[in-house]
Write a protein that holds these residues in place. Sequence first.
Motif, PDB file in Angstrom:
ATOM      1  N   ASP A 152       0.690  -0.767  -0.156  1.00  0.00           N
ATOM      2  CA  ASP A 152       0.453  -0.122  -0.191  1.00  0.00           C
ATOM      3  C   ASP A 152       0.549   1.472   0.357  1.00  0.00           C
ATOM      4  O   ASP A 152       0.331   2.451  -0.592  1.00  0.00           O
ATOM      5  CB  ASP A 152      -0.817   0.066   1.146  1.00  0.00           C
ATOM      6  CG  ASP A 152      -2.144  -1.122   0.992  1.00  0.00           C
ATOM      7  OD1 ASP A 152      -2.340  -1.393  -0.209  1.00  0.00           O
ATOM      8  OD2 ASP A 152      -2.536  -1.560   2.054  1.00  0.00           O
ATOM      9  N   ASP A 153       1.921   1.298   0.990  1.00  0.00           N
ATOM     10  CA  ASP A 153       2.415   2.466   0.629  1.00  0.00           C
ATOM     11  C   ASP A 153       4.104   2.264  -0.435  1.00  0.00           C
ATOM     12  O   ASP A 153       3.798   3.594  -0.398  1.00  0.00           O
ATOM     13  CB  ASP A 153       3.467   2.044   1.781  1.00  0.00           C
ATOM     14  CG  ASP A 153       3.271   2.631   3.526  1.00  0.00           C
ATOM     15  OD1 ASP A 153       2.549   3.800   2.729  1.00  0.00           O
ATOM     16  OD2 ASP A 153       2.755   1.742   4.309  1.00  0.00           O
ATOM     17  N   ALA A 154       3.891   1.277  -1.044  1.00  0.00           N
ATOM     18  CA  ALA A 154       4.997   1.189  -2.695  1.00  0.00           C
ATOM     19  C   ALA A 154       3.306   1.915  -3.333  1.00  0.00           C
ATOM     20  O   ALA A 154       5.161   2.768  -3.890  1.00  0.00           O
ATOM     21  CB  ALA A 154       4.730  -0.301  -2.387  1.00  0.00           C
ATOM     22  N   PHE A 155       2.784   1.388  -3.209  1.00  0.00           N
ATOM     23  CA  PHE A 155       1.478   1.891  -4.217  1.00  0.00           C
ATOM     24  C   PHE A 155       2.497   3.941  -4.335  1.00  0.00           C
ATOM     25  O   PHE A 155       2.122   4.553  -5.247  1.00  0.00           O
ATOM     26  CB  PHE A 155       0.155   1.588  -4.308  1.00  0.00           C
ATOM     27  CG  PHE A 155       0.022   0.366  -4.985  1.00  0.00           C
ATOM     28  CD1 PHE A 155       0.934   0.298  -6.162  1.00  0.00           C
ATOM     29  CD2 PHE A 155      -1.230   0.151  -4.219  1.00  0.00           C
ATOM     30  CE1 PHE A 155       0.149  -1.014  -6.444  1.00  0.00           C
ATOM     31  CE2 PHE A 155      -1.373  -1.354  -4.567  1.00  0.00           C
ATOM     32  CZ  PHE A 155      -0.382  -1.675  -5.962  1.00  0.00           C
ATOM     33  N   PHE A 156       1.664   3.915  -2.863  1.00  0.00           N
ATOM     34  CA  PHE A 156       1.699   6.228  -2.973  1.00  0.00           C
ATOM     35  C   PHE A 156       3.152   6.299  -3.476  1.00  0.00           C
ATOM     36  O   PHE A 156       3.485   7.146  -3.404  1.00  0.00           O
ATOM     37  CB  PHE A 156       2.385   5.887  -1.247  1.00  0.00           C
ATOM     38  CG  PHE A 156       1.688   7.857  -1.221  1.00  0.00           C
ATOM     39  CD1 PHE A 156       1.109   8.397  -1.332  1.00  0.00           C
ATOM     40  CD2 PHE A 156       2.551   8.136  -0.278  1.00  0.00           C
ATOM     41  CE1 PHE A 156       1.001   9.478  -1.460  1.00  0.00           C
ATOM     42  CE2 PHE A 156       2.971   8.968   0.413  1.00  0.00           C
ATOM     43  CZ  PHE A 156       1.822  10.047  -0.600  1.00  0.00           C
ATOM     44  N   SER A 157       4.470   5.307  -3.025  1.00  0.00           N
ATOM     45  CA  SER A 157       5.444   5.855  -3.034  1.00  0.00           C
ATOM     46  C   SER A 157       5.659   6.257  -4.623  1.00  0.00           C
ATOM     47  O   SER A 157       6.696   6.877  -5.230  1.00  0.00           O
ATOM     48  CB  SER A 157       7.225   4.877  -2.919  1.00  0.00           C
ATOM     49  OG  SER A 157       6.547   3.671  -3.149  1.00  0.00           O
ATOM     50  N   GLN A 158       4.730   5.131  -5.642  1.00  0.00           N
ATOM     51  CA  GLN A 158       5.281   5.748  -7.134  1.00  0.00           C
ATOM     52  C   GLN A 158       5.154   7.294  -7.288  1.00  0.00           C
ATOM     53  O   GLN A 158       6.082   7.619  -8.130  1.00  0.00           O
ATOM     54  CB  GLN A 158       3.834   4.753  -7.711  1.00  0.00           C
ATOM     55  CG  GLN A 158       4.447   3.530  -7.689  1.00  0.00           C
ATOM     56  CD  GLN A 158       5.688   2.944  -8.564  1.00  0.00           C
ATOM     57  OE1 GLN A 158       6.127   3.111  -9.180  1.00  0.00           O
ATOM     58  NE2 GLN A 158       6.343   2.257  -7.086  1.00  0.00           N
ATOM     59  N   ALA A 185      -0.442   7.462 -10.492  1.00  0.00           N
ATOM     60  CA  ALA A 185       0.415   6.357 -10.235  1.00  0.00           C
ATOM     61  C   ALA A 185       0.298   6.094  -8.689  1.00  0.00           C
ATOM     62  O   ALA A 185       0.681   5.376  -8.386  1.00  0.00           O
ATOM     63  CB  ALA A 185       2.014   7.612 -10.252  1.00  0.00           C
ATOM     64  N   ALA A 186      -0.985   6.853  -7.994  1.00  0.00           N
ATOM     65  CA  ALA A 186      -0.653   5.824  -6.360  1.00  0.00           C
ATOM     66  C   ALA A 186      -1.662   5.726  -6.230  1.00  0.00           C
ATOM     67  O   ALA A 186      -1.780   4.904  -5.231  1.00  0.00           O
ATOM     68  CB  ALA A 186      -0.504   7.536  -5.781  1.00  0.00           C
ATOM     69  N   HIS A 187      -2.720   5.485  -7.557  1.00  0.00           N
ATOM     70  CA  HIS A 187      -3.565   4.539  -7.471  1.00  0.00           C
ATOM     71  C   HIS A 187      -4.612   4.824  -6.418  1.00  0.00           C
ATOM     72  O   HIS A 187      -5.289   4.600  -5.892  1.00  0.00           O
ATOM     73  CB  HIS A 187      -3.546   2.650  -6.710  1.00  0.00           C
ATOM     74  CG  HIS A 187      -2.773   2.661  -8.227  1.00  0.00           C
ATOM     75  ND1 HIS A 187      -2.883   2.025  -9.577  1.00  0.00           N
ATOM     76  CD2 HIS A 187      -1.416   2.532  -8.609  1.00  0.00           C
ATOM     77  CE1 HIS A 187      -1.975   1.255 -10.262  1.00  0.00           C
ATOM     78  NE2 HIS A 187      -1.010   1.575  -9.415  1.00  0.00           N
ATOM     79  N   PHE A 205      -5.328  11.259  -3.029  1.00  0.00           N
ATOM     80  CA  PHE A 205      -4.049  11.564  -2.352  1.00  0.00           C
ATOM     81  C   PHE A 205      -3.508  13.398  -2.200  1.00  0.00           C
ATOM     82  O   PHE A 205      -2.047  13.126  -1.445  1.00  0.00           O
ATOM     83  CB  PHE A 205      -3.702  12.437  -4.224  1.00  0.00           C
ATOM     84  CG  PHE A 205      -2.037  11.758  -4.368  1.00  0.00           C
ATOM     85  CD1 PHE A 205      -1.411  11.464  -4.135  1.00  0.00           C
ATOM     86  CD2 PHE A 205      -2.056  13.169  -5.079  1.00  0.00           C
ATOM     87  CE1 PHE A 205      -0.154  11.623  -5.030  1.00  0.00           C
ATOM     88  CE2 PHE A 205      -0.952  14.010  -5.269  1.00  0.00           C
ATOM     89  CZ  PHE A 205       0.202  12.753  -5.278  1.00  0.00           C
ATOM     90  N   LEU A 206      -4.243  13.717  -1.906  1.00  0.00           N
ATOM     91  CA  LEU A 206      -3.698  15.421  -1.258  1.00  0.00           C
ATOM     92  C   LEU A 206      -4.063  15.143  -0.384  1.00  0.00           C
ATOM     93  O   LEU A 206      -2.910  15.710   0.049  1.00  0.00           O
ATOM     94  CB  LEU A 206      -4.728  16.137  -2.049  1.00  0.00           C
ATOM     95  CG  LEU A 206      -4.697  17.402  -3.303  1.00  0.00           C
ATOM     96  CD1 LEU A 206      -5.556  17.951  -4.171  1.00  0.00           C
ATOM     97  CD2 LEU A 206      -3.294  17.294  -3.840  1.00  0.00           C
TER      98      LEU A 206
END
Length: 325
Positions: free
Chosen positions: A199-205, A226-228, A234-235
């Motif tokens: 989940d955090d990896a998605f955000f790290s994208q 990019a963060a799905h 996202f904001l």
Amino acid sequence: MAEIPKQPAASREEIEDDIVTLYRTDWIFGVNHRIAKAYVEPKANLGYHAHTFYEINFILSGEGTHYMGDRVIPATRGDVFIIPPNHRHAYRGVQSEFYIYNLIFHPRFFEMYLPSLRPLPGFLSLFEVEPLMRATGGFFYHILLKDETLAEITSRLDALHALDQQYESSALIAACECMTIIAILCEEYERTRAAEYKDDAFFSQSLTMIFEHLAEPLTIEALAEAAHLSRSSFLRKFSQTIGMSPHRFIQKERIKSAGQLLRNTGMTVARVAEEVGFYDVSHFVRAFTAAVGYSPTEYRKIELEKAAENKSVGNDYLYRYRFLP
């Protein structure tokens, strides 16, 4: 998560005794080559400290506990910890056979070799995104090396430590060894990163996208995709995790990259502005001056004077780190 025990406040005399000074002779091939130093630290029972350089800790043997910020992590053979500048960490409760191989990088090393390192799969995640998210309460992941990989890296560290500085080619060999070690770590990171961090990896994208496309126009919609995440999610998550809005973070990173280019290249101010994503030079000058306190031209002049002064000074200290209460 276990609470980190606080140390009693140190007296002034104790603090002065705990300052560790790195001299020019401590850096392989001196400050001008911006290479690292490797050394083994036995029985590393260390209190909280921070330093101004990157450090990679390779645990060779024994067991202990590594405290990184507010995290408590068991440390044993094969563990690798990357400590960015200005991050507090400590080792406690170590056994007598606890050995760490430290690889410390001059602060300019990554600036000098960034064009070669950034394309490596995993480099941005391991050295830029992950430390940022760790510092702001996001995911944390460290590498656990298999015995054969640890043996290979240890052999390279031994070779780096034993290099004869009399030969002109040694500086290049040292740089290649350092980058090879980093490449091995990046490969291990990409291969073994646990699914629990996805989940955090998605955000790290989205952060990786910012670092890779800093000179290009970046929209909230593209970063959210990019963060799905939806735009609003996202904001909200970005501000909660990073502590600032995406726009402010992007501008901060652009100013940081501009400073590196001003220090290390002869690019004109207009070219620097374009390289970091400012297409209006006057806007860049205003933003840089507001963030740094000097105009780009003044900043470059000051940094060049510092570099000239460093070359003329003998064995004065380069960087120091102190143990913290």
